[in-house]
Motif scaffolding. Structure first.
Motif, PDB file in Angstrom:
ATOM      1  N   LEU A 127      36.364  33.904  38.665  1.00 25.31           N
ATOM      2  CA  LEU A 127      36.779  34.032  40.065  1.00 25.31           C
ATOM      3  C   LEU A 127      35.727  33.333  40.927  1.00 25.31           C
ATOM      4  N   VAL A 128      35.808  32.019  40.972  1.00 22.63           N
ATOM      5  CA  VAL A 128      34.764  31.232  41.630  1.00 22.63           C
ATOM      6  C   VAL A 128      34.699  31.554  43.119  1.00 22.63           C
ATOM      7  N   ASN A 129      33.515  31.384  43.667  1.00 17.74           N
ATOM      8  CA  ASN A 129      33.253  31.667  45.081  1.00 17.74           C
ATOM      9  C   ASN A 129      33.617  33.109  45.436  1.00 17.74           C
ATOM     10  N   GLN A 130      33.515  33.991  44.429  1.00 16.16           N
ATOM     11  CA  GLN A 130      33.821  35.417  44.612  1.00 16.16           C
ATOM     12  C   GLN A 130      35.251  35.627  45.116  1.00 16.16           C
ATOM     13  N   ALA A 131      36.173  34.838  44.581  1.00 16.59           N
ATOM     14  CA  ALA A 131      37.585  34.972  44.963  1.00 16.59           C
ATOM     15  C   ALA A 131      38.086  36.375  44.649  1.00 16.59           C
ATOM     16  N   LYS A 132      38.948  36.882  45.493  1.00 19.39           N
ATOM     17  CA  LYS A 132      39.507  38.215  45.286  1.00 19.39           C
ATOM     18  C   LYS A 132      40.466  38.194  44.095  1.00 19.39           C
ATOM     19  N   TYR A 133      40.406  39.240  43.298  1.00 17.71           N
ATOM     20  CA  TYR A 133      41.319  39.378  42.154  1.00 17.71           C
ATOM     21  C   TYR A 133      42.661  39.861  42.682  1.00 17.71           C
ATOM     22  N   LEU A 134      43.649  38.973  42.675  1.00 21.44           N
ATOM     23  CA  LEU A 134      44.982  39.289  43.179  1.00 21.44           C
ATOM     24  C   LEU A 134      45.992  39.343  42.037  1.00 21.44           C
ATOM     25  N   ARG A 135      47.035  40.110  42.222  1.00 18.60           N
ATOM     26  CA  ARG A 135      48.206  40.138  41.351  1.00 18.60           C
ATOM     27  C   ARG A 135      47.855  40.381  39.880  1.00 18.60           C
ATOM     28  N   ASP A 136      47.381  41.583  39.625  1.00 19.71           N
ATOM     29  CA  ASP A 136      47.050  41.950  38.245  1.00 19.71           C
ATOM     30  C   ASP A 136      48.249  41.776  37.320  1.00 19.71           C
ATOM     31  N   ASP A 137      49.464  41.977  37.848  1.00 22.91           N
ATOM     32  CA  ASP A 137      50.654  41.827  37.002  1.00 22.91           C
ATOM     33  C   ASP A 137      50.773  40.404  36.459  1.00 22.91           C
ATOM     34  N   LEU A 138      50.437  39.416  37.291  1.00 27.40           N
ATOM     35  CA  LEU A 138      50.496  38.027  36.824  1.00 27.40           C
ATOM     36  C   LEU A 138      49.396  37.742  35.804  1.00 27.40           C
ATOM     37  N   TRP A 139      48.209  38.272  36.048  1.00 26.36           N
ATOM     38  CA  TRP A 139      47.121  38.090  35.078  1.00 26.36           C
ATOM     39  C   TRP A 139      47.496  38.710  33.728  1.00 26.36           C
ATOM     40  N   GLN A 140      48.109  39.883  33.773  1.00 24.00           N
ATOM     41  CA  GLN A 140      48.510  40.541  32.526  1.00 24.00           C
ATOM     42  C   GLN A 140      49.550  39.699  31.782  1.00 24.00           C
ATOM     43  N   ARG A 141      50.495  39.156  32.509  1.00 21.13           N
ATOM     44  CA  ARG A 141      51.513  38.310  31.869  1.00 21.13           C
ATOM     45  C   ARG A 141      50.882  37.058  31.263  1.00 21.13           C
ATOM     46  N   LEU A 142      49.886  36.518  31.936  1.00 17.57           N
ATOM     47  CA  LEU A 142      49.203  35.337  31.404  1.00 17.57           C
ATOM     48  C   LEU A 142      48.428  35.677  30.130  1.00 17.57           C
ATOM     49  N   ARG A 143      47.829  36.857  30.089  1.00 12.15           N
ATOM     50  CA  ARG A 143      47.111  37.267  28.871  1.00 12.15           C
ATOM     51  C   ARG A 143      48.076  37.434  27.701  1.00 12.15           C
ATOM     52  N   VAL A 144      49.234  38.007  27.975  1.00 12.21           N
ATOM     53  CA  VAL A 144      50.248  38.158  26.921  1.00 12.21           C
ATOM     54  C   VAL A 144      50.703  36.785  26.434  1.00 12.21           C
ATOM     55  N   LEU A 145      50.884  35.869  27.366  1.00 13.20           N
ATOM     56  CA  LEU A 145      51.334  34.519  27.016  1.00 13.20           C
ATOM     57  C   LEU A 145      50.379  33.839  26.044  1.00 13.20           C
ATOM     58  N   GLN A 146      49.085  34.049  26.243  1.00 10.42           N
ATOM     59  CA  GLN A 146      48.106  33.373  25.382  1.00 10.42           C
ATOM     60  C   GLN A 146      48.260  33.776  23.920  1.00 10.42           C
ATOM     61  N   GLN A 147      48.848  34.941  23.677  1.00 15.74           N
ATOM     62  CA  GLN A 147      49.052  35.416  22.308  1.00 15.74           C
ATOM     63  C   GLN A 147      50.481  35.180  21.824  1.00 15.74           C
ATOM     64  N   ALA A 148      51.321  34.607  22.668  1.00 17.37           N
ATOM     65  CA  ALA A 148      52.732  34.428  22.320  1.00 17.37           C
ATOM     66  C   ALA A 148      52.909  33.293  21.313  1.00 17.37           C
ATOM     67  N   PRO A 149      53.900  33.411  20.421  1.00 17.34           N
ATOM     68  CA  PRO A 149      54.141  32.352  19.431  1.00 17.34           C
ATOM     69  C   PRO A 149      54.442  30.998  20.068  1.00 17.34           C
ATOM     70  N   GLY A 150      55.073  31.008  21.241  1.00 14.31           N
ATOM     71  CA  GLY A 150      55.445  29.750  21.881  1.00 14.31           C
ATOM     72  C   GLY A 150      54.449  29.245  22.905  1.00 14.31           C
ATOM     73  N   PHE A 151      53.207  29.750  22.852  1.00 12.94           N
ATOM     74  CA  PHE A 151      52.229  29.365  23.874  1.00 12.94           C
ATOM     75  C   PHE A 151      51.957  27.866  23.892  1.00 12.94           C
TER      76      PHE A 151
END
Length: 202
Positions: A127-151
């Motif tokens: 989170l460069v420049n101390q950016a606020k952590y927004l939309r945890d739901d999107l971050w969670q979906r991105l983490r799941v994607l990294q482990q997905a077979p079709g990534f």
């Protein structure tokens, strides 16, 4: 055929190839860190031109990696490009914070790793420049994607979605949600596209 004559004919081309490889390696190893001038110095045409040259040189490094066979959709190449894009976007909008430099530094770090053949390359997204952590739901979906077979089919969208969430968090800190909203929407669309691409690829 006389083997000595064959070697003599091959020697110049082999020497040229060796020199070219050496020059390329030297240029890569000697590439200085991508740094912009301090914001208080960005008040002259010469200073701005120097920063634009830094952006152009960084873009050329991305192109060189692609020319060397690394696909544009590759996660790390895409992420370097997106960090470069958001840095340049905010620079041209006269963002006087540390965001343009810190985003550019993230691109530079990834490029150095790819140029030097580092394995594994990092997948975290600071989170460069101390950016606020927004939309945890999107971050969670991105983490799941990294482990997905079709990534493998979703790398580009996922990488840029992560960067745009950081971009949105930086804008939130500066001018709150209304100003961050366009970048949140970009991140939403990128995550949706990434999930769709992964489903089709699996």
């Amino acid at each position: 055929m006389n083997p000595i004559h064959s070697i003599q004919r091959l020697a110049p081309s082999l020497l040229c190839s060796a020199l070219l490889l050496a020059a390329t390696a030297t240029a890569t190893a000697a590439a200085p860190p991508a740094r912009l001038l301090p914001q208080q110095q960005r008040i002259t045409d010469a200073a701005i031109q120097a920063d634009l040259a830094t952006y152009q040189a960084t873009q050329a490094r991305i192109q060189a990696l692609n020319d060397g066979g690394r696909p544009i959709r590759d996660y790390h190449l895409s992420k370097a490009q997106c960090w470069l894009d958001v840095s340049f976007h905010e620079y041209t909008r006269n963002d006087r914070s540390d965001f343009p430099q810190q985003a550019l530094a993230e691109a530079d770090t990834l490029l150095v790793g790819m140029e030097q053949g580092v394995q594994p390359l990092p997948t975290d997204t600071p989170l460069v420049n101390q950016a606020k952590y927004l939309r945890d739901d999107l971050w969670q979906r991105l983490r799941v994607l990294q482990q997905a077979p079709g990534f493998s089919c979703a790398q580009q969208q996922a990488a840029c979605g992560e960067v745009e969430l950081v971009h949105a968090g930086n804008e939130f800190n500066q001018q709150q949600w209304r100003h961050a909203k366009p970048y949140i929407q970009i991140a939403e669309e990128l995550v949706n596209d990434a999930e769709a691409a992964a489903r089709q690829c699996a």
